[in-house]
Design a protein around this motif. Structure first.
Motif, PDB file in Angstrom:
ATOM      1  N   LYS A  55      -0.254   1.100   2.758  1.00 39.51           N
ATOM      2  CA  LYS A  55       0.590  -0.057   2.463  1.00 39.51           C
ATOM      3  C   LYS A  55       1.043   0.005   1.011  1.00 39.51           C
ATOM      4  O   LYS A  55       0.313   0.477   0.143  1.00 39.51           O
ATOM      5  CB  LYS A  55      -0.161  -1.359   2.720  1.00 39.51           C
ATOM      6  CG  LYS A  55      -0.398  -1.600   4.194  1.00 39.51           C
ATOM      7  CD  LYS A  55      -1.069  -2.929   4.423  1.00 39.51           C
ATOM      8  CE  LYS A  55      -1.313  -3.104   5.925  1.00 39.51           C
ATOM      9  NZ  LYS A  55      -2.057  -4.323   6.193  1.00 39.51           N
ATOM     10  N   ILE A  56       2.258  -0.491   0.796  1.00 39.25           N
ATOM     11  CA  ILE A  56       2.818  -0.533  -0.551  1.00 39.25           C
ATOM     12  C   ILE A  56       3.695  -1.768  -0.671  1.00 39.25           C
ATOM     13  O   ILE A  56       4.332  -2.184   0.296  1.00 39.25           O
ATOM     14  CB  ILE A  56       3.608   0.753  -0.872  1.00 39.25           C
ATOM     15  CG1 ILE A  56       3.937   0.808  -2.366  1.00 39.25           C
ATOM     16  CG2 ILE A  56       4.829   0.896   0.019  1.00 39.25           C
ATOM     17  CD1 ILE A  56       4.257   2.189  -2.875  1.00 39.25           C
ATOM     18  N   ARG A  60      -0.796  -0.577  -4.980  1.00 38.64           N
ATOM     19  CA  ARG A  60       0.346   0.347  -4.963  1.00 38.64           C
ATOM     20  C   ARG A  60       1.649  -0.437  -4.960  1.00 38.64           C
ATOM     21  O   ARG A  60       1.900  -1.234  -4.054  1.00 38.64           O
ATOM     22  CB  ARG A  60       0.271   1.247  -3.741  1.00 38.64           C
ATOM     23  CG  ARG A  60      -0.872   2.211  -3.804  1.00 38.64           C
ATOM     24  CD  ARG A  60      -0.776   3.218  -2.673  1.00 38.64           C
ATOM     25  NE  ARG A  60      -1.690   4.304  -2.935  1.00 38.64           N
ATOM     26  CZ  ARG A  60      -2.787   4.497  -2.241  1.00 38.64           C
ATOM     27  NH1 ARG A  60      -3.114   3.705  -1.260  1.00 38.64           N
ATOM     28  NH2 ARG A  60      -3.572   5.517  -2.540  1.00 38.64           N
ATOM     29  N   LEU A  61       2.482  -0.152  -5.955  1.00 40.50           N
ATOM     30  CA  LEU A  61       3.764  -0.841  -6.098  1.00 40.50           C
ATOM     31  C   LEU A  61       4.894   0.173  -6.204  1.00 40.50           C
ATOM     32  O   LEU A  61       4.723   1.239  -6.795  1.00 40.50           O
ATOM     33  CB  LEU A  61       3.776  -1.706  -7.362  1.00 40.50           C
ATOM     34  CG  LEU A  61       2.620  -2.674  -7.581  1.00 40.50           C
ATOM     35  CD1 LEU A  61       2.804  -3.405  -8.901  1.00 40.50           C
ATOM     36  CD2 LEU A  61       2.524  -3.644  -6.421  1.00 40.50           C
ATOM     37  N   ALA A  62       6.047  -0.187  -5.664  1.00 42.89           N
ATOM     38  CA  ALA A  62       7.266   0.605  -5.838  1.00 42.89           C
ATOM     39  C   ALA A  62       8.280  -0.293  -6.531  1.00 42.89           C
ATOM     40  O   ALA A  62       8.460  -1.451  -6.148  1.00 42.89           O
ATOM     41  CB  ALA A  62       7.799   1.075  -4.491  1.00 42.89           C
ATOM     42  N   GLU A 104      -0.832   1.192  -9.448  1.00 42.22           N
ATOM     43  CA  GLU A 104      -0.166   2.490  -9.329  1.00 42.22           C
ATOM     44  C   GLU A 104       1.310   2.177  -9.069  1.00 42.22           C
ATOM     45  O   GLU A 104       1.646   1.559  -8.053  1.00 42.22           O
ATOM     46  CB  GLU A 104      -0.756   3.265  -8.156  1.00 42.22           C
ATOM     47  CG  GLU A 104      -0.110   4.592  -7.897  1.00 42.22           C
ATOM     48  CD  GLU A 104      -0.678   5.247  -6.658  1.00 42.22           C
ATOM     49  OE1 GLU A 104       0.114   5.858  -5.922  1.00 42.22           O
ATOM     50  OE2 GLU A 104      -1.896   5.141  -6.419  1.00 42.22           O
ATOM     51  N   THR A 122       5.203   3.371  -8.532  1.00 45.08           N
ATOM     52  CA  THR A 122       6.103   4.452  -8.140  1.00 45.08           C
ATOM     53  C   THR A 122       7.538   4.016  -8.408  1.00 45.08           C
ATOM     54  O   THR A 122       8.004   3.043  -7.810  1.00 45.08           O
ATOM     55  CB  THR A 122       5.943   4.778  -6.641  1.00 45.08           C
ATOM     56  OG1 THR A 122       4.593   5.149  -6.391  1.00 45.08           O
ATOM     57  CG2 THR A 122       6.888   5.875  -6.205  1.00 45.08           C
ATOM     58  N   ALA A 146      10.107  -0.793  -1.157  1.00 48.20           N
ATOM     59  CA  ALA A 146       8.984  -0.635  -0.234  1.00 48.20           C
ATOM     60  C   ALA A 146       9.291   0.420   0.825  1.00 48.20           C
ATOM     61  O   ALA A 146       8.455   1.269   1.130  1.00 48.20           O
ATOM     62  CB  ALA A 146       8.641  -1.977   0.415  1.00 48.20           C
ATOM     63  N   ALA A 183       9.356   4.159  -0.495  1.00 49.64           N
ATOM     64  CA  ALA A 183       8.131   4.660  -1.132  1.00 49.64           C
ATOM     65  C   ALA A 183       7.380   5.701  -0.328  1.00 49.64           C
ATOM     66  O   ALA A 183       6.496   6.362  -0.860  1.00 49.64           O
ATOM     67  CB  ALA A 183       7.204   3.492  -1.452  1.00 49.64           C
ATOM     68  N   SER A 218       8.457   4.797   6.642  1.00 49.74           N
ATOM     69  CA  SER A 218       8.011   3.449   6.267  1.00 49.74           C
ATOM     70  C   SER A 218       8.616   2.402   7.190  1.00 49.74           C
ATOM     71  O   SER A 218       9.736   2.552   7.674  1.00 49.74           O
ATOM     72  CB  SER A 218       8.423   3.140   4.832  1.00 49.74           C
ATOM     73  OG  SER A 218       7.759   3.986   3.937  1.00 49.74           O
ATOM     74  N   THR A 253       3.670   2.855   5.112  1.00 53.32           N
ATOM     75  CA  THR A 253       4.263   4.181   5.200  1.00 53.32           C
ATOM     76  C   THR A 253       3.523   4.996   6.262  1.00 53.32           C
ATOM     77  O   THR A 253       2.420   4.624   6.670  1.00 53.32           O
ATOM     78  CB  THR A 253       4.205   4.928   3.857  1.00 53.32           C
ATOM     79  OG1 THR A 253       2.857   5.277   3.585  1.00 53.32           O
ATOM     80  CG2 THR A 253       4.764   4.083   2.723  1.00 53.32           C
ATOM     81  N   SER A 292      -3.573   7.035   2.941  1.00 51.46           N
ATOM     82  CA  SER A 292      -3.893   6.694   1.541  1.00 51.46           C
ATOM     83  C   SER A 292      -4.936   7.577   0.962  1.00 51.46           C
ATOM     84  O   SER A 292      -5.599   8.319   1.548  1.00 51.46           O
ATOM     85  CB  SER A 292      -4.339   5.249   1.448  1.00 51.46           C
ATOM     86  OG  SER A 292      -5.361   4.967   2.353  1.00 51.46           O
TER      87      SER A 292
END
Length: 120
Positions: A2-3, A31-33, A53, A55, A88, A91, A95, A116, A120
């Motif tokens: 997941k992001i 986790r971030l985009a 984190e 991206t 999202a 990423a 996804s 996605t 992980s």
């Protein structure tokens, strides 16, 4: 994996981003985009310092992604209906959006949640 895709206005705070993430059901997700155009924003440095984190997603990639929600500002600046949703979705491979963009209470940040096809 997941992001959370994140969009934010100039002047947004980490509280704005965390609130948007909470509203998207992404509390605790690390986790971030974000749009690559924002990579030098002090807020990104603060998020990284807090253990996120991050991206960066190139703007030309964002412009190729159709999103379920539409923001005139996002369309004008990035060429996509929702920066958070596009980030999202971009990423990771295969996804799929779990939560469409939500807006923080102060209206300074948005978040969308995707899963996605990657482990992980």
């Amino acid at each position: 994996m997941k992001i959370a895709g994140i969009g934010f206005r100039s002047g947004a705070t980490i509280g704005s981003v965390l609130d948007a993430m909470e509203r998207a059901g992404a509390t605790g997700l690390r986790r971030l985009a974000v749009p690559a155009a924002k990579r030098d924003d002090p807020l990104i440095s603060e998020l990284i310092a807090q253990g996120f984190e991050v991206t960066p997603i190139p703007c030309e990639t964002l412009a190729r992604i159709a999103t379920p929600t539409q923001s005139r500002i996002s369309l004008h600046v990035y060429g996509t209906g929702s920066v958070a949703e596009a980030c999202a979705l971009a990423a990771g491979a295969n996804s799929r959006l779990l939560v469409v963009r939500v807006v923080s209470a102060d209206r300074m940040a948005t978040a969308a949640l995707a899963e996605t096809g990657e482990n992980s």
